[in-house]
Design an enzyme around this catalytic site. Sequence first.
Site, PDB file in Angstrom:
ATOM      1  N   ARG A  17      55.705  25.206 161.479  1.00  0.00           N
ATOM      2  CA  ARG A  17      54.867  24.218 160.809  1.00  0.00           C
ATOM      3  C   ARG A  17      53.605  23.945 161.627  1.00  0.00           C
ATOM      4  NH1 ARG A  17      55.464  18.743 162.341  1.00  0.00           N
ATOM      5  NH2 ARG A  17      56.866  18.421 164.111  1.00  0.00           N
ATOM      6  N   ASN A  27      51.826  26.779 167.722  1.00  0.00           N
ATOM      7  CA  ASN A  27      52.325  28.048 167.187  1.00  0.00           C
ATOM      8  C   ASN A  27      51.286  29.154 167.124  1.00  0.00           C
ATOM      9  OD1 ASN A  27      55.028  27.226 166.765  1.00  0.00           O
ATOM     10  ND2 ASN A  27      54.424  26.132 164.908  1.00  0.00           N
ATOM     11  N   ARG A  76      55.666  26.308 152.533  1.00  0.00           N
ATOM     12  CA  ARG A  76      56.650  25.258 152.221  1.00  0.00           C
ATOM     13  C   ARG A  76      55.937  23.938 151.956  1.00  0.00           C
ATOM     14  NH1 ARG A  76      58.876  23.492 158.201  1.00  0.00           N
ATOM     15  NH2 ARG A  76      58.438  25.551 159.024  1.00  0.00           N
ATOM     16  N   SER A  85      61.718  16.676 159.598  1.00  0.00           N
ATOM     17  CA  SER A  85      62.261  17.781 158.791  1.00  0.00           C
ATOM     18  C   SER A  85      63.074  18.715 159.682  1.00  0.00           C
ATOM     19  CB  SER A  85      61.127  18.565 158.129  1.00  0.00           C
ATOM     20  OG  SER A  85      60.392  17.742 157.250  1.00  0.00           O
ATOM     21  N   SER A  87      65.115  22.354 160.698  1.00  0.00           N
ATOM     22  CA  SER A  87      64.952  23.798 160.537  1.00  0.00           C
ATOM     23  C   SER A  87      65.776  24.282 159.355  1.00  0.00           C
ATOM     24  CB  SER A  87      65.399  24.526 161.809  1.00  0.00           C
ATOM     25  OG  SER A  87      64.565  24.209 162.897  1.00  0.00           O
ATOM     26  N   ARG A 165      86.948  20.529 193.597  1.00  0.00           N
ATOM     27  CA  ARG A 165      85.708  21.219 193.252  1.00  0.00           C
ATOM     28  C   ARG A 165      85.876  22.737 193.396  1.00  0.00           C
ATOM     29  NH1 ARG A 165      80.648  18.948 193.106  1.00  0.00           N
ATOM     30  NH2 ARG A 165      78.902  20.385 193.026  1.00  0.00           N
TER      31      ARG A 165
END
Length: 237
Positions: A17, A27, A76, A85, A87, A165
């Site tokens: 997006r 992006n 979209r 929103s 994925s 441990r």
Amino acid sequence: MDRLVQTAKIVCVIPARGGSKGVPLKNIRLLAGKPLITHTIEQVVKAQHDIEVYVSTDDLAIADIATQAGSRVIMRPDSLSGDKSTSESALLHALTEIETKGAIDYVVFLQCTSVFRSSTDIDRAINQIIKDESDSLLSVVPSHRFLWQVSDKGAESINYDFKHRPRRQDMEPQYQENGSIYIFRPWVLRQFNNRLGGKIALYQMDERSAIDIDSELDFKVAELLLSQCTENKIAHQ
């Protein structure tokens, strides 16, 4: 590549997006001379499998760059492109669009912020989910960390007994989700509204693949690592 793998109908969906608050225009920001999303698209295009690659976006600039890199684009609606929103909502929208052209066997879901994967990783992950007859797959990296949580009783160790441990190498194998590769059958997404479901497989990757580019620091680290990879390739030519 066996016949079962060859005949599978596979598509790849890369959600991207336009709204990114942490890093504006993330992006399509240049990384090692290419827009960030181009790295992922090229990895799919170069894979040996015949994979139709789609970018799901609400942004025309991203759509243009994705097309130039060799991807198809699904625009979209704004209702699926906000900060809240998921994925899964973008994947379901894209799947509905793609399936108008015919049935699909597997969906490869890639996030363009995870650039440290190879075409070979994508091919091997596809081979694994098909040969294992799994319904979904996620990529992981080995984890040897000692984990804690805070409860009403105070701090508590989660994955080991702090009173005894263990050595890290003696711990039972554990894996961290790295967000790089997800593969699922379409029915999994529709039934569970989730990228994972049914019989789940793990595809193991190296530690570097866990780098997720989501900040200015992440970009600098990724740029440095990619430049080192390029230098190493040149040195061995």
